[in-house]
Motif scaffolding. Structure first.
Motif, short mmCIF file in Angstrom:
data_model
loop_
_atom_site.label_atom_id
_atom_site.label_comp_id
_atom_site.label_asym_id
_atom_site.label_seq_id
_atom_site.Cartn_x
_atom_site.Cartn_y
_atom_site.Cartn_z
N PHE A 1 77.87 -13.19 11.60
CA PHE A 1 78.79 -12.34 10.84
C PHE A 1 78.31 -10.89 10.83
CE2 PHE A 1 80.09 -10.32 6.86
CZ PHE A 1 81.47 -10.45 6.96
N ALA A 2 77.04 -10.69 10.52
CA ALA A 2 76.50 -9.32 10.40
C ALA A 2 76.45 -8.63 11.75
CB ALA A 2 75.11 -9.37 9.77
N SER A 3 76.19 -9.39 12.80
CA SER A 3 75.98 -8.75 14.11
C SER A 3 77.25 -8.05 14.61
CB SER A 3 75.50 -9.78 15.13
OG SER A 3 76.49 -10.76 15.33
N GLN A 4 78.43 -8.50 14.15
CA GLN A 4 79.66 -7.85 14.62
C GLN A 4 79.85 -6.44 14.06
OE1 GLN A 4 83.22 -9.89 13.17
NE2 GLN A 4 82.04 -10.78 11.50
N PHE A 5 79.06 -6.08 13.03
CA PHE A 5 79.15 -4.74 12.47
C PHE A 5 78.12 -3.78 13.07
CE2 PHE A 5 80.65 -7.72 9.24
CZ PHE A 5 81.93 -7.21 9.00
N ILE A 6 77.34 -4.29 14.02
CA ILE A 6 76.26 -3.48 14.56
C ILE A 6 76.59 -3.04 15.99
CG2 ILE A 6 73.81 -3.47 15.17
CD1 ILE A 6 73.39 -5.39 12.77
N ALA A 7 76.70 -1.71 16.16
CA ALA A 7 77.15 -1.15 17.43
C ALA A 7 75.99 -1.05 18.42
CB ALA A 7 77.74 0.23 17.19
N GLY B 1 73.26 0.49 20.55
CA GLY B 1 72.40 1.64 20.34
C GLY B 1 72.10 1.97 18.88
N ALA B 2 72.60 1.15 17.95
CA ALA B 2 72.36 1.44 16.53
C ALA B 2 70.89 1.25 16.17
CB ALA B 2 73.23 0.53 15.67
N SER B 3 70.50 1.94 15.11
CA SER B 3 69.15 1.75 14.58
C SER B 3 69.26 0.81 13.37
CB SER B 3 68.58 3.11 14.18
OG SER B 3 67.60 2.95 13.21
N ALA C 1 67.88 -0.37 18.33
CA ALA C 1 66.49 -0.09 17.94
C ALA C 1 66.23 -0.85 16.64
CB ALA C 1 66.30 1.40 17.74
N TYR C 2 65.43 -1.88 16.73
CA TYR C 2 65.25 -2.81 15.62
C TYR C 2 63.88 -2.64 14.96
CZ TYR C 2 64.56 -7.35 13.27
OH TYR C 2 64.28 -8.34 12.37
N THR C 3 63.88 -2.53 13.65
CA THR C 3 62.63 -2.52 12.88
C THR C 3 62.75 -3.59 11.79
OG1 THR C 3 62.42 -0.14 13.20
CG2 THR C 3 61.07 -1.11 11.46
N GLY C 4 61.70 -4.35 11.59
CA GLY C 4 61.71 -5.36 10.53
C GLY C 4 60.60 -5.09 9.53
N LEU C 5 60.85 -5.49 8.29
CA LEU C 5 59.81 -5.45 7.26
C LEU C 5 59.59 -6.87 6.78
CD1 LEU C 5 61.06 -2.41 5.10
CD2 LEU C 5 59.48 -2.37 7.04
N HIS D 1 68.16 4.69 9.06
CA HIS D 1 68.79 3.70 9.94
C HIS D 1 70.32 3.68 9.78
CE1 HIS D 1 64.83 2.01 10.90
NE2 HIS D 1 64.54 2.35 9.67
N ASP D 2 71.00 3.33 10.88
CA ASP D 2 72.46 3.16 10.83
C ASP D 2 72.80 1.95 9.97
OD1 ASP D 2 73.23 5.20 12.81
OD2 ASP D 2 72.14 3.92 14.20
N VAL D 3 71.96 0.94 10.09
CA VAL D 3 72.21 -0.31 9.38
C VAL D 3 70.92 -0.77 8.69
CG1 VAL D 3 72.79 -2.77 9.65
CG2 VAL D 3 73.95 -1.06 11.07
#
Ligand SMILES: [Zn+2]
Length: 185
Positions: A88-94, A96-98, A118-122, A155-157
């Motif tokens: 569900f969430a992945s469809q809102f992520i364009a 090249g988004a951060s 560009a993915y960062t996790g905490l 971040h974009d998202v």
């Protein structure tokens, strides 16, 4: 007592729970000793906020690192292969988004995203962090509250899955997530 989401004090107790029962159940069902987490907290109230309808437990008791290390020993705990919320969430992520994922576990959500992201996790859990890093993911051991103060890039998202129920101060958590998000993100 006030609601952790809207801060209203219009809250009523739905049920009072003896934490001794919780301790016994954890021991019997999962073989985990949670008595330390509840020391000094004999009773927990299941509470309903009449202002915003949130149900929550009070006082707020959070699991510590040892608790999550132990839970992680069970295969089901980080079974992230079939999570509909990822799709569900992945469809809102364009492209090249951060993207910042707060409480990313071993970073399974990354595989649902375009490679250009560009993915960062905490994450708090050392074992999960090591797994994510072994996959080449940028995962930091840092609370979002601190990250939002020090991050030099917004971040974009900013997203989070099945985390809010583990957080003792959700309002602060949301504020930090918003702070780490770009304007319009
Ligand atoms: Zn509320």
């Amino acid at each position: 007592m006030h609601c952790p989401a809207c801060y209203s004090d219009k809250c009523e107790t739905v049920e009072t729970i003896n934490t001794g029962d919780i301790i016994k159940l954890y021991k019997r069902v999962l073989g985990i000793d949670v008595s330390k987490l509840f020391s000094g907290t004999p009773l927990i109230e299941y509470t309903h906020c009449l202002a915003c309808d949130l149900r929550f437990f009070f006082p707020w008791v959070s699991g510590d690192e040892v608790f999550y290390e132990e839970l992680q020993e069970f295969d089901w705990y980080y079974d992230e292969t079939e999570k509909p919320e990822y799709l569900f969430a992945s469809q809102f992520i364009a492209e090249g988004a951060s993207v910042l994922e707060v409480g990313c576990g071993n970073g399974a959500f990354r595989s649902f995203l375009p490679t250009s992201v560009a993915y960062t996790g905490l994450e708090f859990n050392d074992k999960a962090i090591r797994k994510a890093q072994a996959l080449g993911l940028d995962v930091k051991k840092c609370p979002v509250e601190k990250y939002a103060e020090t991050a030099d890039l917004l971040h974009d998202v900013v997203c989070s899955f099945q985390v809010i129920e583990h957080v003792s101060e959700p309002r602060k958590f949301f504020a930090s997530c918003a702070k780490a998000t770009k304007h319009g993100g």
